[in-house]
Design a protein around this motif. Structure first.
Motif, PDB file in Angstrom:
ATOM      1  N   MET A  91      88.154  64.178  25.241  1.00 25.26           N
ATOM      2  CA  MET A  91      86.719  64.461  25.259  1.00 25.26           C
ATOM      3  C   MET A  91      86.442  65.940  24.990  1.00 25.26           C
ATOM      4  SD  MET A  91      83.680  63.413  25.461  1.00 25.26           S
ATOM      5  CE  MET A  91      83.873  61.720  26.050  1.00 25.26           C
ATOM      6  N   LEU A  92      87.296  66.810  25.550  1.00 26.07           N
ATOM      7  CA  LEU A  92      87.098  68.253  25.348  1.00 26.07           C
ATOM      8  C   LEU A  92      87.253  68.627  23.879  1.00 26.07           C
ATOM      9  CD1 LEU A  92      86.456  70.842  26.842  1.00 26.07           C
ATOM     10  CD2 LEU A  92      88.900  71.136  27.304  1.00 26.07           C
ATOM     11  N   PHE A  93      88.274  68.047  23.237  1.00 27.72           N
ATOM     12  CA  PHE A  93      88.458  68.314  21.804  1.00 27.72           C
ATOM     13  C   PHE A  93      87.274  67.773  20.999  1.00 27.72           C
ATOM     14  CE2 PHE A  93      93.134  68.695  22.714  1.00 27.72           C
ATOM     15  CZ  PHE A  93      93.255  69.999  22.247  1.00 27.72           C
ATOM     16  N   ALA A  94      86.771  66.626  21.393  1.00 25.37           N
ATOM     17  CA  ALA A  94      85.613  66.045  20.696  1.00 25.37           C
ATOM     18  C   ALA A  94      84.400  66.950  20.824  1.00 25.37           C
ATOM     19  CB  ALA A  94      85.308  64.656  21.266  1.00 25.37           C
ATOM     20  N   ILE A  95      84.218  67.532  22.011  1.00 23.23           N
ATOM     21  CA  ILE A  95      83.103  68.451  22.232  1.00 23.23           C
ATOM     22  C   ILE A  95      83.218  69.672  21.321  1.00 23.23           C
ATOM     23  CG2 ILE A  95      82.102  70.074  23.910  1.00 23.23           C
ATOM     24  CD1 ILE A  95      82.714  67.943  26.067  1.00 23.23           C
ATOM     25  N   ILE A  96      84.436  70.204  21.201  1.00 24.67           N
ATOM     26  CA  ILE A  96      84.647  71.388  20.351  1.00 24.67           C
ATOM     27  C   ILE A  96      84.370  71.048  18.887  1.00 24.67           C
ATOM     28  CG2 ILE A  96      86.392  73.001  19.488  1.00 24.67           C
ATOM     29  CD1 ILE A  96      87.627  72.919  22.320  1.00 24.67           C
ATOM     30  N   VAL A  97      84.847  69.873  18.449  1.00 25.44           N
ATOM     31  CA  VAL A  97      84.581  69.439  17.070  1.00 25.44           C
ATOM     32  C   VAL A  97      83.082  69.295  16.843  1.00 25.44           C
ATOM     33  CG1 VAL A  97      84.849  67.550  15.421  1.00 25.44           C
ATOM     34  CG2 VAL A  97      86.811  68.310  16.759  1.00 25.44           C
ATOM     35  N   LEU A  98      82.388  68.688  17.798  1.00 21.13           N
ATOM     36  CA  LEU A  98      80.932  68.521  17.683  1.00 21.13           C
ATOM     37  C   LEU A  98      80.225  69.876  17.628  1.00 21.13           C
ATOM     38  CD1 LEU A  98      80.144  65.545  20.113  1.00 21.13           C
ATOM     39  CD2 LEU A  98      79.809  65.603  17.627  1.00 21.13           C
ATOM     40  N   SER A  99      80.737  70.846  18.391  1.00 22.17           N
ATOM     41  CA  SER A  99      80.114  72.171  18.382  1.00 22.17           C
ATOM     42  C   SER A  99      80.260  72.843  17.024  1.00 22.17           C
ATOM     43  CB  SER A  99      80.727  73.057  19.477  1.00 22.17           C
ATOM     44  OG  SER A  99      82.054  73.433  19.148  1.00 22.17           O
ATOM     45  N   VAL A 100      81.431  72.652  16.389  1.00 27.65           N
ATOM     46  CA  VAL A 100      81.631  73.217  15.049  1.00 27.65           C
ATOM     47  C   VAL A 100      80.702  72.545  14.051  1.00 27.65           C
ATOM     48  CG1 VAL A 100      83.287  73.538  13.172  1.00 27.65           C
ATOM     49  CG2 VAL A 100      84.020  73.842  15.541  1.00 27.65           C
ATOM     50  N   VAL A 101      80.589  71.222  14.138  1.00 22.15           N
ATOM     51  CA  VAL A 101      79.674  70.485  13.261  1.00 22.15           C
ATOM     52  C   VAL A 101      78.240  70.972  13.474  1.00 22.15           C
ATOM     53  CG1 VAL A 101      78.679  68.209  12.761  1.00 22.15           C
ATOM     54  CG2 VAL A 101      81.143  68.445  13.142  1.00 22.15           C
ATOM     55  N   LEU A 102      77.885  71.212  14.735  1.00 25.93           N
ATOM     56  CA  LEU A 102      76.546  71.717  15.046  1.00 25.93           C
ATOM     57  C   LEU A 102      76.297  73.076  14.400  1.00 25.93           C
ATOM     58  CD1 LEU A 102      73.881  71.580  16.680  1.00 25.93           C
ATOM     59  CD2 LEU A 102      75.119  72.610  18.601  1.00 25.93           C
ATOM     60  N   VAL A 103      77.274  73.976  14.498  1.00 27.35           N
ATOM     61  CA  VAL A 103      77.138  75.313  13.899  1.00 27.35           C
ATOM     62  C   VAL A 103      76.975  75.210  12.386  1.00 27.35           C
ATOM     63  CG1 VAL A 103      78.345  77.489  13.438  1.00 27.35           C
ATOM     64  CG2 VAL A 103      78.373  76.515  15.745  1.00 27.35           C
ATOM     65  N   VAL A 104      77.782  74.357  11.752  1.00 29.49           N
ATOM     66  CA  VAL A 104      77.711  74.192  10.290  1.00 29.49           C
ATOM     67  C   VAL A 104      76.354  73.612   9.886  1.00 29.49           C
ATOM     68  CG1 VAL A 104      78.674  72.957   8.311  1.00 29.49           C
ATOM     69  CG2 VAL A 104      80.202  73.990   9.993  1.00 29.49           C
ATOM     70  N   LEU A 105      75.888  72.598  10.612  1.00 30.03           N
ATOM     71  CA  LEU A 105      74.586  71.997  10.293  1.00 30.03           C
ATOM     72  C   LEU A 105      73.458  73.014  10.444  1.00 30.03           C
ATOM     73  CD1 LEU A 105      74.858  68.458  11.959  1.00 30.03           C
ATOM     74  CD2 LEU A 105      74.782  68.984   9.516  1.00 30.03           C
TER      75      LEU A 105
END
Length: 448
Positions: free
Chosen positions: A1-15
């Motif tokens: 879950m922690l890794f998923a959160i980090i991936v989502l945060s990167v996607v959020l920054v890119v978007l």
């Protein structure tokens, strides 16, 4: 879950940066708070981590970034960049104009942003193209790729400095500069060959125009330019001081001379001496130069400082979220494949660069993401960390296309159509990135 959160945060920054066009500073801060809150960190700790990350990184490299930017502005406004170009042209000769432009770009972009460097040298490039009867597109790509190589790989350009600070390598800038200069050479060569073999076949309307700018007139119109010694000193002096300081540290001795060299070789001190050397280029000491020019440097440094600081906050929250402990408890043998690990930061940086356009943002974000991995993989010390910075820089130059301001600068100031700019500039930067990561991996096998 922690890794998923980090991936989502990167996607959020890119978007936020690529789609909604939010400034990277705010995007990174939003991403930092997103990670902290969704990872279940106490809210007070989230705020503390953001503040610590921002301030901690600024304490290490803030002065270095500001000083480097001031040097770049003075080189630009005093004519020193033109003087350096003229010296290179004299040495290389006008019979090899593309090679001359590549080398000029390589040197000028160490302290000067690649966008500014291209604009400064645009008239010189066009005049030389007419004199040598060479396609302007070919000269443009040669200059652009020369500028691009050192922009993404060699401090004191802010991007590589920020990456070094994020992974804890700010004390190894001497090694990073040396390895960066070595790794940048093949990238420049690839760009030069692409300019000669491919871009030379691209014709722009200006190629067909008669008359126009003359090289000698361009140089004369700039007025009295500084001497060669004064022009190169602000670049060479900090590099020499940092190198001397690094050697002094490695000597293992403790005496007055070693302590003095270590002090002078501290990046903040070395770059300040570079600023003092740049003062020799000022045409006069008055409010226009001492306040105006330096003020322009501060204005130019501000967004880089903010993005870098926000990147530090982003990385600090990731570290404090527990991901570092999680990684250290995992079996990392699959990633610890020596040189193959470098493909991880390269791939992340390349994806970020392609998605949102900014090389500096790609360097900052990628370095914050890979920093927790390095201790777990035993990657420490000057040379390994320098090669990690090179891998991130290689990704950050792959590729320059329509969401990159540098792409539009090259296109507009060369007169190329968009499809031709893709063929010439975008493909050249792709080849530069692939070449750079390949050379970096080879150096890892040899040196580490």
């Amino acid at each position: 879950m922690l890794f998923a959160i980090i991936v989502l945060s990167v996607v959020l920054v890119v978007l936020l940066t690529a789609v909604l066009k939010v400034h990277p500073f705010l995007s990174l801060l939003i991403g930092a708070f997103f990670i902290g809150i969704t990872a279940g960190m106490p809210l007070a700790e989230v705020v503390q981590s953001v503040n610590d990350g921002f301030g901690g990184l600024m304490s290490g490299i803030g002065i270095v970034i500001v000083a480097g930017t001031i040097i770049g502005v003075i080189l630009e406004k005093s004519g020193a960049a033109y003087r350096m170009a003229e010296v290179v042209l004299r040495i290389i000769g006008e019979k090899r104009p593309q090679l001359a432009m590549s080398i000029i770009g390589f040197i000028v972009s160490i302290p000067v942003f690649c966008d500014s460097g291209f604009i400064i040298l645009s008239s010189l490039k066009k005049a030389l193209a007419k004199r040598a009867k060479v396609a302007i597109a070919s000269m443009s790509v040669a200059l652009a790729t020369g500028l691009y190589a050192t922009h993404t790989l060699v401090p004191p350009t802010p991007g590589p400095i920020a990456a070094a600070g994020n992974i804890g390598a700010e004390n190894f800038l001497g090694t990073i500069i040396l390895i960066g200069l070595v790794v940048a050479i093949p990238a420049v060569i690839v760009g030069y060959l692409w300019a000669v073999k491919v871009a030379s076949k691209i014709e722009v309307p200006e190629d067909l125009e008669e008359g126009g700018l003359d090289y000698d007139d361009i140089v004369k119109s700039f007025g009295k330019m500084p001497s060669t010694f004064k022009a190169f000193l602000p670049i060479v002096l900090p590099i020499v001081l940092i190198a001397a300081g690094s050697i002094a540290k490695l000597s293992g001795f403790e005496n007055g001379i070693v302590n003095l060299l270590t002090f002078l070789g501290a990046p903040a001190v070395a770059l300040l001496f570079g600023v003092f050397a740049a003062f020799l280029l000022l045409p006069k000491f008055n409010e226009e130069t001492m306040t105006g020019w330096i003020g322009e440097g501060l204005v130019a440094a501000a967004p880089i400082l903010l993005i870098t600081g926000a990147g530090g906050a982003f990385g600090k929250v990731i570290a404090n979220s527990g991901v570092a402990d999680l990684i250290s408890s995992m079996n990392m043998d699959a990633l610890a494949g020596g040189a193959l690990f470098l493909l991880v930061p390269f791939g992340i940086a390349a994806a970020l660069k392609t998605a949102q356009g900014s090389s500096t943002a790609a360097l900052v974000i990628t370095s914050t993401l890979v920093a927790p991995l390095l201790p777990s993989l035993g990657i420490e010390g000057a040379v390994p960390l320098a090669l990690v910075v090179m891998a991130i820089g290689a990704g950050a130059m792959t590729v320059s296309h329509v969401n990159d301001s540098f792409f539009w600068v090259v296109k507009e100031f060369s007169g190329m159509k968009i499809k031709d700019a893709y063929k010439a500039q975008t493909m050249a930067t792709l080849l530069q990135g692939v070449t750079t990561i390949s050379v970096t991996m080879i150096l890892w096998i040899i040196l580490v």
